[in-house]
Design a protein around this motif. Structure first.
Motif, short mmCIF file in Angstrom:
data_model
loop_
_atom_site.label_atom_id
_atom_site.label_comp_id
_atom_site.label_asym_id
_atom_site.label_seq_id
_atom_site.Cartn_x
_atom_site.Cartn_y
_atom_site.Cartn_z
N ARG A 104 51.47 -59.64 37.84
CA ARG A 104 50.18 -59.53 38.51
C ARG A 104 49.03 -59.81 37.55
O ARG A 104 47.96 -60.29 37.97
CB ARG A 104 50.05 -58.13 39.12
CG ARG A 104 48.84 -57.92 39.99
CD ARG A 104 48.88 -56.55 40.62
NE ARG A 104 48.83 -55.49 39.63
CZ ARG A 104 47.71 -55.02 39.09
NH1 ARG A 104 46.55 -55.57 39.44
NH2 ARG A 104 47.75 -54.05 38.21
N PRO A 107 47.74 -65.18 34.38
CA PRO A 107 46.95 -66.21 35.09
C PRO A 107 47.84 -66.97 36.07
O PRO A 107 49.04 -67.15 35.82
CB PRO A 107 46.45 -67.11 33.96
CG PRO A 107 47.33 -66.84 32.80
CD PRO A 107 47.81 -65.42 32.93
N LEU A 108 47.25 -67.41 37.17
CA LEU A 108 48.03 -68.13 38.17
C LEU A 108 48.63 -69.41 37.61
O LEU A 108 49.65 -69.89 38.11
CB LEU A 108 47.16 -68.47 39.38
CG LEU A 108 46.85 -67.31 40.33
CD1 LEU A 108 46.00 -67.81 41.49
CD2 LEU A 108 48.11 -66.68 40.86
N GLY A 109 48.00 -69.96 36.58
CA GLY A 109 48.52 -71.18 35.99
C GLY A 109 49.92 -71.01 35.47
O GLY A 109 50.72 -71.96 35.47
N TYR A 110 50.28 -69.80 35.04
CA TYR A 110 51.63 -69.56 34.55
C TYR A 110 52.64 -69.75 35.68
O TYR A 110 53.69 -70.38 35.52
CB TYR A 110 51.74 -68.16 33.97
CG TYR A 110 53.15 -67.80 33.56
CD1 TYR A 110 53.66 -68.20 32.33
CD2 TYR A 110 53.98 -67.07 34.40
CE1 TYR A 110 54.95 -67.88 31.95
CE2 TYR A 110 55.27 -66.74 34.04
CZ TYR A 110 55.75 -67.15 32.81
OH TYR A 110 57.04 -66.84 32.45
N LEU A 111 52.33 -69.18 36.86
CA LEU A 111 53.24 -69.30 37.99
C LEU A 111 53.32 -70.72 38.51
O LEU A 111 54.35 -71.16 39.02
CB LEU A 111 52.81 -68.35 39.11
CG LEU A 111 52.92 -66.87 38.80
CD1 LEU A 111 52.41 -66.05 39.96
CD2 LEU A 111 54.36 -66.50 38.50
N ASP A 112 52.21 -71.47 38.41
CA ASP A 112 52.22 -72.85 38.88
C ASP A 112 53.22 -73.70 38.12
O ASP A 112 53.72 -74.71 38.63
CB ASP A 112 50.82 -73.47 38.73
CG ASP A 112 49.81 -72.83 39.66
OD1 ASP A 112 50.24 -72.22 40.66
OD2 ASP A 112 48.60 -72.92 39.39
N TYR A 343 44.78 -78.75 35.96
CA TYR A 343 46.11 -78.18 36.10
C TYR A 343 47.07 -79.04 35.27
O TYR A 343 47.24 -80.23 35.56
CB TYR A 343 46.55 -78.18 37.56
CG TYR A 343 45.65 -77.34 38.46
CD1 TYR A 343 45.68 -75.96 38.41
CD2 TYR A 343 44.78 -77.95 39.36
CE1 TYR A 343 44.86 -75.19 39.23
CE2 TYR A 343 43.97 -77.20 40.20
CZ TYR A 343 44.01 -75.82 40.12
OH TYR A 343 43.20 -75.07 40.93
N THR A 374 39.09 -75.00 43.49
CA THR A 374 39.30 -74.63 42.09
C THR A 374 38.10 -73.85 41.55
O THR A 374 38.26 -72.89 40.79
CB THR A 374 39.55 -75.89 41.25
OG1 THR A 374 40.71 -76.57 41.74
CG2 THR A 374 39.75 -75.54 39.79
N ARG A 377 38.38 -70.26 42.51
CA ARG A 377 39.40 -69.57 41.73
C ARG A 377 38.92 -69.26 40.31
O ARG A 377 39.31 -68.26 39.71
CB ARG A 377 40.68 -70.39 41.71
CG ARG A 377 41.47 -70.24 43.02
CD ARG A 377 42.36 -71.42 43.33
NE ARG A 377 43.15 -71.14 44.53
CZ ARG A 377 42.69 -71.18 45.78
NH1 ARG A 377 41.40 -71.46 45.99
NH2 ARG A 377 43.47 -70.93 46.80
N PHE A 382 40.97 -66.27 38.69
CA PHE A 382 42.39 -66.52 38.79
C PHE A 382 42.83 -67.38 37.61
O PHE A 382 43.99 -67.33 37.18
CB PHE A 382 42.73 -67.23 40.10
CG PHE A 382 42.62 -66.32 41.31
CD1 PHE A 382 42.27 -64.99 41.19
CD2 PHE A 382 42.87 -66.82 42.58
CE1 PHE A 382 42.18 -64.17 42.30
CE2 PHE A 382 42.79 -66.01 43.70
CZ PHE A 382 42.43 -64.68 43.56
N TYR A 383 41.91 -68.19 37.12
CA TYR A 383 42.13 -69.00 35.93
C TYR A 383 40.91 -68.85 35.03
O TYR A 383 39.83 -68.47 35.48
CB TYR A 383 42.28 -70.49 36.27
CG TYR A 383 43.32 -70.83 37.30
CD1 TYR A 383 44.63 -71.10 36.92
CD2 TYR A 383 43.01 -70.92 38.65
CE1 TYR A 383 45.59 -71.43 37.86
CE2 TYR A 383 43.97 -71.23 39.60
CZ TYR A 383 45.26 -71.50 39.19
OH TYR A 383 46.21 -71.82 40.11
#
Length: 571
Positions: A104, A107-112, A343, A374, A377, A382-383
């Motif tokens: 949680r 950063p969302l970039g890791y999951l992307d 990204y 973006t 976000r 989120f990033y």
């Protein structure tokens, strides 16, 4: 020690009780064999010394001791069993929770960058393996090793030659494992990659099942899933087929010690340097010691494999979370200064600078792919931007605690996700301590109270995963109710009405109008009519701001915004 940290997901203390009680249980398990040796000594003593008679009273005491030893075995096995499994599953629960909490904060970039099934597999399959390691593998290995050391030391007091011969082949088994460790690691890594690939392809298959059915990509046509399963089968056979002989060879080396001990014992017996009773004691106890040692050697391969599994978990836990511990300012002015972001290697935003005053209504518009979503976000953090800064109240967001920042922000996405919970439970996500009355009031303001009341269970109606039992408009309104309940000073709307029919759009727009009153509102809009009254409209094209101003000002410029407006008016 690092291997134990990996297997326990950085919680090696969870092994203390399982190893301790397993070792005690193993040692208690030797008591019947020791008593059996004493029984053999009592029975054979009259044959060795004809002048003495059989001590039946002592023999009965030994038999009584055997009966008591059975009770002792039960008494000590119960806490060992509880320690192994209770601590293992507790460590699994704690590890999974820690993994989810860490996820949680990333950063969302890791999951992307991750495959869809990789993290889910880590939380389920990998931790199941680690639970097995804590409950079975590690206690067995340590218990057997400790018992072997104690047994060898104790037996050496009776006859050091037999004790030495009993364990003489053990170094050969250890050397065999050390020489083949690189093979073990390589095969383990290949097997893990094939398992991950199969899990990812299965997740992809489930996520895309509608497309698969629509284009008839079932059976032989959808070969990626089948190919991953076949590769997993091949790697599994390879792992077992190559490592199996190594394990069996190591066990054979250990058991060869028993043969060597018999050979040495017979030789000493014939030479008159050993009595029958001592030899019988080594034969009885030696077999008991070799069984857990063989089990431990078989488990060592699992131990190495579990270590590789734990390395993956630990690598994930070492991923740096988003930094910042400063509390957000009470001033909600937002400013983006020379912000660039992309990204991976694909640039999305370039040198974007814009200021959004507190309490204003700002809209981001532009062609698809211009970077509008973006920007939202980045504002919600989120990033973090690759270059430039995003500020709130003059403070860089990167210095702020991400969770404290999100308390200031409510977001309504175009694609709403609702959890498999009641309608009230989904709305309550906006504020966990909200009362039923507050939830109902938020639902009324979001124009969803009426359709909720049509369900027999009302607010207690269970929703399908993702809100699959509701229409798009109904899901959107529940999402807005959630945002109303949160009552955050900054509202981010990401094309909240873009995919709705006219009737639902009117209801959702009415709910949005109530949501945004008195707040800083930032909207990404596809339909320009919904933002023509905004305080400022920012037009993006190819990741850059090309125009900004009010609706009438932008029409008079006759640029990108005017072109988009005319296109929508004529369509």
């Amino acid at each position: 020690m690092s291997m134990l940290r990996n297997i326990t997901a950085d919680n090696p203390r969870s092994l203390i009780k399982p190893v301790f009680f397993t070792t005690i249980a193993n040692l208690v398990g030797l008591i019947p064999f020791v008593l059996l040796v004493e029984a053999v000594r009592l029975i054979f003593h009259p044959f060795i010394d004809p002048d003495t008679s059989l001590d039946t009273i002592q023999l009965w005491w030994v038999c009584g001791g055997l009966a008591v030893s059975i009770i002792l075995l039960y008494v000590f096995e119960v806490p060992a069993y509880r320690a192994q499994f209770r601590d293992a599953y507790s460590a699994g629960v704690d590890g999974r929770s820690r993994l989810a909490e860490h996820l949680r904060k990333l950063p969302l970039g890791y999951l992307d960058k991750r495959e869809p099934g990789e993290v889910a597999k880590m939380m389920t399959d990998d931790f199941t393996l680690l639970e097995h390691g804590i409950s079975h593998v590690v206690p067995q290995i340590f218990g057997a090793a400790i018992m072997a050391v104690i047994a060898m030391t104790g037996l050496a007091f009776f006859d050091w030659r037999l004790a030495l011969s009993l364990f003489a082949a053990l170094p050969a088994a250890i050397l065999l494992f050390l020489l083949t460790s690189s093979i073990q690691r390589k095969l383990g890594s290949q097997h893990m990659r094939s398992k991950n690939e199969a899990a990812n392809r299965l997740q992809e298959y489930l996520n895309g099942i509608q497309v698969i059915k629509a284009y008839n990509l079932t059976g032989e046509r959808f070969v990626r899933l089948e190919r991953s399963f076949r590769e997993l089968k091949r790697q599994s056979i390879l792992l077992e087929g190559l490592l199996g002989p190594i394990v069996l060879s190591a066990i054979a080396c250990v058991r060869a010690g028993l043969t060597m001990m018999v050979f040495v014992g017979v030789h000493l017996l014939l030479d008159g340097n050993l009595d029958v009773i001592t030899f019988a004691a080594f034969l009885i106890i030696g077999t008991r010691i070799h069984d857990p040692l063989s089990t431990a050697l078989a488990g060592y391969m699992q131990f190495r494999y579990l270590n590789q599994t734990g390395e993956r978990v630990m690598q994930f836990l070492r991923e740096p979370v988003m930094p910042g511990n400063q509390q957000p300012s009470s001033d909600h002015d937002i400013e983006l200064k020379n912000v660039s972001f992309g990204y991976s290697d694909q640039p999305i935003l370039s040198e974007v600078s814009v200021r959004i005053p507190a309490g204003s209504f700002t809209a981001f518009v532009g062609p698809s792919g211009s970077g509008k979503s973006t920007l939202l976000r980045l504002i919600a953090r989120f990033y973090d931007p690759d270059k430039g800064t995003v500020r709130m109240g003059g403070e860089d967001l990167r210095a702020m605690d991400p969770e404290a920042l999100l308390h200031k922000v409510s977001m309504v996405f175009q694609d709403v996700y609702l959890f498999q919970d009641t309608i009230a439970g989904n709305i309550r996500l906006g504020r966990i301590d909200a009362t039923c009355e507050e939830i109902e009031e938020a639902a009324r303001l979001a124009c969803c109270h009426e359709f909720i009341q049509k369900y027999p269970d009302g607010y207690d109606t269970m929703l399908g995963e993702g809100g699959s039992t509701l229409s798009g408009g109904e899901k959107q309104r529940i999402s807005i109710a959630r945002a109303i309940l949160k009552n955050a000073p900054i509202i981010l709307l990401d094309e909240a009405t873009a995919s709705l029919d006219p009737e639902n759009e009117a209801e959702v727009q009415k709910a949005i109008d109530r949501l945004v009153r008195g707040r800083t509102v930032i909207v990404v809009a596809h339909r320009l009519k919904t933002v023509q009254h905004a305080d400022r409209i920012v037009v993006l094209d190819q990741g850059r701001i090309v125009e900004q101003g009010r609706h009438d000002e932008l029409l008079s410029v006759n640029g990108v915004y005017a072109r988009l407006w005319r296109r929508q008016e004529t369509s």
